[in-house]
Design a protein around this motif. Sequence first.
Motif, short mmCIF file in Angstrom:
data_model
loop_
_atom_site.label_atom_id
_atom_site.label_comp_id
_atom_site.label_asym_id
_atom_site.label_seq_id
_atom_site.Cartn_x
_atom_site.Cartn_y
_atom_site.Cartn_z
N GLN A 20 -71.19 32.59 50.48
CA GLN A 20 -71.34 32.86 49.05
C GLN A 20 -70.90 31.63 48.26
OE1 GLN A 20 -72.96 35.65 48.52
NE2 GLN A 20 -72.72 35.94 50.73
N MET A 22 -68.99 29.76 45.83
CA MET A 22 -67.80 29.97 44.99
C MET A 22 -67.23 28.59 44.73
SD MET A 22 -67.34 33.37 44.82
CE MET A 22 -65.64 33.65 44.31
N THR A 297 -71.05 41.21 46.78
CA THR A 297 -71.08 40.28 45.64
C THR A 297 -71.82 40.92 44.48
OG1 THR A 297 -72.93 39.20 46.78
CG2 THR A 297 -70.85 38.00 46.72
N SER A 300 -71.65 36.15 40.55
CA SER A 300 -70.80 35.15 41.21
C SER A 300 -69.47 35.75 41.65
CB SER A 300 -70.55 33.99 40.26
OG SER A 300 -69.79 34.44 39.16
#
Lengths: 430, 430
Positions: A20, A22, A297, A300
Motif C-alpha cells: 500500500q 504510504m 484500505t 490512503s
Amino acid sequence: MMEKRNPLPVQEAVAKIMEQPMEGRTEWTALEDAGGCVLAQDIQADHDVPPFDRSPYDGFAIRARDTTEASREHPVPLHVIDDIGAGTVFGGTVDKGQAVRIMTGAPIPGGCDAVVMLELAHEYEEEDHQYVEVKRPFQKHDNISFQGEDTEQGTTVIQRGTLIHPGVTAVLASFGYGQVPTVQRPRIGVIATGSELLPITAPLEPGKIRNSNAYMIMAQIEQAGGEAVSFGTVADDFEKTFSTVKEALRSVDILLTTGGVSVGDYDHIPDILKELGATVHFNKVGMRPGSVTTAATLGSQLIYGLSGNPSACYVGFELFVRPVIRKILGFAAPHLKKRKAVLGTDFPKPNPFMRFVRAELKEENGGWKAYPAGLDKSSSVTSLSDASALIALPGGTRGYEKGMEVDVLLLHSMEGSEWPWDNIVRSYRS
Amino acid sequence: MMEKRNPLPVQEAVAKIMEQPMEGRTEWTALEDAGGCVLAQDIQADHDVPPFDRSPYDGFAIRARDTTEASREHPVPLHVIDDIGAGTVFGGTVDKGQAVRIMTGAPIPGGCDAVVMLELAHEYEEEDHQYVEVKRPFQKHDNISFQGEDTEQGTTVIQRGTLIHPGVTAVLASFGYGQVPTVQRPRIGVIATGSELLPITAPLEPGKIRNSNAYMIMAQIEQAGGEAVSFGTVADDFEKTFSTVKEALRSVDILLTTGGVSVGDYDHIPDILKELGATVHFNKVGMRPGSVTTAATLGSQLIYGLSGNPSACYVGFELFVRPVIRKILGFAAPHLKKRKAVLGTDFPKPNPFMRFVRAELKEENGGWKAYPAGLDKSSSVTSLSDASALIALPGGTRGYEKGMEVDVLLLHSMEGSEWPWDNIVRSYRS
C-alpha cells in the motif's frame, strides 16, 4: 451470517500491507526535540571540518624549519611572542625563531606549520620574555588538523531515513541545524471495542475484563515511532462503533481497532468495513496467535481489526502495523529484527499455522537460546512482560525439538530487518 | 601552575564512580506516560488470571457427560437455551441435554464443564428452538481456561528495575495500575564552557566552533534515561563559571561540564572543584579519546568535567555518566552492552592507553565485523553519526590486526552489561 474466511499465509499478508502506498510528511523540528525522530532529508556539511587549519593539542605553534638542528643535547630555544586561547586568533605572522602558545582547536598562526605538544616542551622566562625549548626536529605539518580533512563542505554527512541518536544530534548541531527536517510521526488512532471492557482502574466484575489492549497498543505505537491517538472504548453496537470509526478516520493515517474480529456474531468490524466501502486485504492469517487479524484500505488510510486477545493483538501489531509505521518514517529495515536462536524447550504439537511464541532470549555459551515466556496461550497477558522476542515456528505436520535452530524476531531492538520472511518460509516448505 | 595528573586505568575510574552511593526516588506516573520509565517497585497480580473459568473460543458451553455417546454417525443434539456475549453472564444452571452459545472470554455457565468450538458445531433450528449437534465425545475440562491458571493473585508478575515496554504496559493495565511506581529520572545539568563556543545557528567565525557538545550530551542524557537541564554556555572566566556551577548544583543530581578540562591554562574546572571542596576521584584516565575526564563528588552530587572535543566528550559520557544514570534508574546491567566482533581493519600503531574507536558494526557471514566510522580522531564529529559501537582496544606495546577478535561496546542497544571490563582488562594484561 458468518462470513467464510480463508487464511492468508503470514508473509503474503505482510506483503499485501507493505504494497500500500504510504508516505511520510516532512516537518521541521527544533534540534533539542528531534531525538528519536527520523531525518526526512539528506544533511550536507555547511562548511569544511575543521573549518581552518587548527591545533589538535595544547602546545606551541612553530615553524618546523627552525627545529632542523634541535636535539636533546642542543635544544632550540624559540621566543614565545603570544599566547592565544581557544576562540581567539593570532593576527600577525610568526617569524624565524618565534613561537605562539596555542590551545587545542585554535587556528594555526600565520607562518607556522607544526605544533609542539605542551607536555614535550620546556618553558622558561628570561629578561621578561617567554621561551620554549624544542628538543627534536619537527616536520612540516606535524600535529596540524587540516581544513576539511574530516569533512569537505557540501558532502552529504547523514542520509535521510537515519534515526536521530545523540551522535547524529552532534553532527546536526555542528552543521548549524537548529531546526531539523524530520519525518512527521504518522497519526495512529485506536478504538477498543467490546461490551466486556472495563476501565483499567475499575474493580473486576464477572464476565468483564480490563481494557489493557488499548494501553498496550498505544505504547506499541509510540515505541514504533507513531503518534497514538485514543478514540476511547465502544460497546458492541454497530451504530456507535461505526460513528466512532468515521470520526477517527477524519484525522488519522492509520486506524486500529482491537476486540471483536473473532468469528463470533458480536463483531461489527466486517460490516463497518463493507459500509465504508473499504478494500479488505485479508481477514484471516495463517498464524497463531492473531489469526483473526483484518486489514483494509480506504483511500490512503489503513484500517486494521486486531484481535481482542492481548497476545494476539500484540503480535498482530508487531507483524502488520509496526512495519508500516517504520516504512512511513523512512526506515530501510522496517520489520522486526530477525536472529537465529536455539530452542530451549520442545514444541511437540504440530500446527498447520505458523506460530509466534513469546519468548525470553538468553545468551548461553556465546549463543542465543529461546525459552517460552510464561504460558504461551493467546489469552495470557503476563507472558508479554517477560518476552523479548517471538519464536517463529513455521506451520507443518511436525513439532519442534529442544536444541533445534529457529528464527526469532526481536521485540525491543532498535535495529530492524528489511524482509525477514523468506528464510522462515523456506524452512516452512522444506 | 599546571597540576600533575596521573592517569587512572579505565576500569578503575569507572569503578570509583560506581562506588558512589546514588539512589533513585520513586514517583507515581500515569500509565499512559510511563513508557520508557523503570519500575520502582515489584508489581503483584491484584486478581487471578483468568479471574474466572472462561471460554478460550467462540462456541457452545456444554456438559461433557452429555456427549459420551456422540459420534459422527450418531451426533448428540443439545438444546441451546441462551446466547451470551463477552461481558455478559449466564445467570442460571445448564441442565442435561442443554448448551449455551458462548463468546471467547465469557464465563463458563453453571453446570457446564467443556466448550465445543463454533467451527466444529452444527447449528439448526426446530420448532422455534435452537439446537447444536455434537459429533464426538468431550472430556470434562476440554477447552476451558481455568481461574488463576495463568497467574494467581498476589504473585509478583514484574520485578522492580524493569523497563516499561509495551508488554509491561499491558500487564500493568490488566492489573489495574492506572498510576505506576516509577523511578524518577535523575536531573542532569549541563554547562558548556569555552570562549570559543558559538550558538549552533550562528555563522562560523575564525577560531570559533559551534557548541555542538551541549546538544549532544543533552541527547545522550535523554537516551540514558535522565532529565537533561541546560545551564547554558559560559566563557572561560572563573567567576562566571563558578557562579553557574553553584547555581546548577542547587537543583541537579549530577552536573556535567564540557569544554576545558584539557591541560591548558584556560580551564577553570579544577580550581572550581577545589573552591567547592569537592572530592576529585580522578582527573585523567588511561584512555583515548577522553583522557582528560574529571569526576568528583560534593556530598551526594556528582560533578564531571568532560572534554571539549566532541568525540572525547561523547565517549566520556558513555563510559562514566551513562552507567551512573542507569544505576540510579535501577538497571541491573547499567554499562554499555559488550559483544565480540572481528576487526575489519588494522590498527598498527600501539598505544599505551586503552583506545575506544567509534565503529560501524556489520553482520557478515553470521558474525559481527567492526569497521572504524569516519576518521577516528578525537576532533572528528562526523564519525559520531555513523558509529553504532566503540571498539575497545586495550593499551599495550603492540597494534591490532584485521581479523582479530575484539570487544565492542554497543551505543544504541536497549540491553546493557553488568560489568564489561574484566575480560577487556584480562586481554590487556596478556
